[in-house]
Every structure is written in structure tokens, then in C-alpha cells.
Design an enzyme around this catalytic site. Sequence first.
Site, PDB file in Angstrom:
ATOM      1  N   ASP A 126       0.807  -1.221   0.000  1.00 62.28           N
ATOM      2  CA  ASP A 126       0.000   0.000   0.000  1.00 62.28           C
ATOM      3  C   ASP A 126       0.843   1.276   0.000  1.00 62.28           C
ATOM      4  OD1 ASP A 126      -2.480  -1.125  -0.331  1.00 62.28           O
ATOM      5  OD2 ASP A 126      -2.734  -1.528   1.799  1.00 62.28           O
TER       6      ASP A 126
ATOM      7  N   ASP B  74      -6.688  -4.871  -4.481  1.00 58.66           N
ATOM      8  CA  ASP B  74      -6.430  -3.468  -4.104  1.00 58.66           C
ATOM      9  C   ASP B  74      -5.171  -2.919  -4.770  1.00 58.66           C
ATOM     10  OD1 ASP B  74      -7.594  -5.266  -2.246  1.00 58.66           O
ATOM     11  OD2 ASP B  74      -7.668  -3.723  -0.713  1.00 58.66           O
TER      12      ASP B  74
HETATM   13  N1  GLY Z   1      -7.031  -1.694   0.749  1.00 55.25           N
HETATM   14  C1  GLY Z   1      -7.799  -2.067   1.867  1.00 55.25           C
HETATM   15  C2  GLY Z   1      -9.155  -1.509   1.877  1.00 55.25           C
HETATM   16  O1  GLY Z   1      -9.667  -1.115   0.860  1.00 55.25           O
HETATM   17  O2  GLY Z   1      -9.744  -1.462   2.946  1.00 55.25           O
END
Ligand code: GLY
Length: 398
Positions: A110, A181
Amino acid sequence: MAVSTVQDMLTPEEKVWADETANKIKKKMEVVRERSAKKIPSAAMNGVHDDKAGEGKGKGGKAYWTNGFWAGIMWLMNDWTGEARYGEIARFTEEIMDECVLDFYGLDHDIGYMWIPSAVLDYKLTGDEDALRRGLLGANLLAGRFNPAGEYIRAWDGEAWEGFNTPGVPKMRTEGVAIIDCMLNLPLLYWAYEITGDPRFRIIARKHGDKVMRNFIREDGSVIHIVEFDPETGEFVRDYGGQGYGQGSSWTRGQAWGLYGFTSSYRHTNNREYLDTAKRIAAYFMANIPESGLIPSDFCQPKEPHVQDDIAAAAAACGLLQLAGAAQEESRSYVETAIKMLRAIDEKSADWSRETDGITLNGTMAYHTPGRNMNYVYGDYFFIEAVLKLKGQEVFVW
Ligand code: GLY
């Protein structure tokens, strides 16, 4: 032939709604920004922003994965209003996040969500040299997570874990785990390629995107949240419901990440397969939107209890508006659907009081964990990005 923009596709009445909503955002943010100027909020609890900057280092604190979104709101507002104060506040986040790079533990894939709306957007808007360095550092860390045998970017670190309390789910081996994601982390690599000309960044992003296209997208256009591969060979091991209702279900935020992510990958590569994938996901998403326009946490969840996800709605709206600019035929229906979801939030799920810090009231982190139907900063971020897209205030963030 003149290319029409999203703004050209709006009715006069929709333009008025977009202007009025943008003005409500402005009126609210000019007071919220001062209250939270020395915070990195992840959510508003009882109307008050929490603060990840005031917490310790690591995954739950300064390296929390949503820490780039408050700066992202500040940069979008800076760009729209021209008020430099927003940029000053965004830089506070960028400086605090420097500590995470040296600390290293707690960072995962992330990195894109952390540094794209903060440092990279800063660089795109101001050309700041520190922001450039921060963005490139993040891109190199993200590229380092690529598994060359499996051709995917590893999502998380740490020991095997069960993940998100989904009943009956076996432990996964994180060396082999990739998640949908990550499609919206890839723009960090495409940006680094565009800045440096080094094709490694583009190649890694494309290989990961291709792997996801082949392994995460179902026949009906719905999207799997988590896939575990054999980290030595890249063979598919199994999939998981992750933050959604269960294995085989359709976590709405995952659908949104896929929709916006493949649209972004198409914009960076011109690869028609990515465009077609984005359109298939969009068709599935649009076919499942409830009459109310409010989006559940999972399209396969039971009717009760009511578990809503405004973050999925706002992120999907951004994806649809971006897709409308790229896909000629269905453009107007993408715009209409995006507006339907955004108006549903505005009318039934938004807090416009200047006394409270959050806007979108009903985000859900994961179906089976606490943190349902509450404000999250990234719901507010994507809502604001979408409304500004409708106003023609387009900055290519992703
Ligand atoms: N990437 C984790 C979420 O969307 O909560």
C-alpha cells in the site's frame, strides 16, 4: 472528431448539483483543515478526526496504509481553490511519513495508496524536489515487492494469518498473497517510469496487472479480493473472500479497486485488454447497484444487517468517471451511475456540519470485523475526487 469530456456529458441540472456539492465540501474543509492541520486522520469517530501522526511507528500508526489520503484531500483542495494553506497542511503528512521509510517494518504494497495522493500529487502540482524524491523512493520499495517467478506484487508481510475473521478460512501464506487493491498501487510504478524512463517500473506494473487480469476476474465480471499463489512457481493455490462476505462473494470495494485500477492501467499503457477488463467490471458493478444508490459492503451479503460502504461507492464513481473519458460507447451511462451513487451519499449518508470532521458516514472496513458503517478518510477523499472530476477540475492522481 472533438473528444468530449465528462463535463460535456452532464445535464444542466447535474452541473448545478456538482457545483453546489463542491461548495459544501469547500465550506466544510476550510474549518476541518485547521482542526486537523497537525494530524494524519484515518477516520472521524463521533465527528472527531483520530490521529495516526500521534501514534507510534509501524502498521497501525505512522505507517498506516490510509495515511496518504488526508494529504490527498489537501492537495485536491489546494488545486481547486488555489489556497496555499492546504498545501502547507499536506506537507506535514509527507514529512511524518518519511519516518516510515527508514523504519521499513509496517510498510507493505500500500506504498502506492500512501505516496500517490501525498508526495506524487504534490510533485505533479508543485514540482517540489522533496516530493519527487519521496515518490521515487516509494516506487522503488513497491517494485522490490515483485515476485519474478510468480509475476505478482506481494501484498502483505508476516506470518500466515487467517485474515478478516471470515468463518472457516484457513491460514494463508503471505509470501504468495496478492490482492485486487494493488491495482491502484500500480500508478506509482507507471509514474516512476514516466519520470525516469526506466522500463523496470512499467514492466513490473504490467506483469502484475496481467497476472491479476488472468486470476482475479470471474466470468461475470466480478472480482476476487485475495489470491494466494505458490511463491516459488506462481501457480494459483486458492482464493479468499478477504474483506468481503466470503469466498466466491463480491466485496464491493474490491470491485471498485479493480474498476478504477484497470482504467488507470489502460490510461498509462493504452492496452485494450485493460480497458475491456475495466468495462466488464463496470458492467457487473452497475448491474448490482441497489435502487437506493447506496452500496453494500458486499454484493452477495444478506439483506440484514445493513452494512454499507460509501468508500466503495465513491471509489467506483471515480473509476466510472475516468472510464467515461476513455470508453466512447457507454460513457453517458457511466456518468449517470457515478452521479447516482454520489447523490445517494450526499442526500442520505453525508455530514455537512462544519462542527464535525468527516463527510461520508457509512464506510465499512471489512464485512466480518468491527468498523462498519462509519466515517473513513479515504471515503471522503474519493468522494471529493469524484465531485471535482464532475466540475472539470481534473488532475490525474492515479
Ligand atoms: N485496501 C484495503 C481496503 O480497501 O480497505
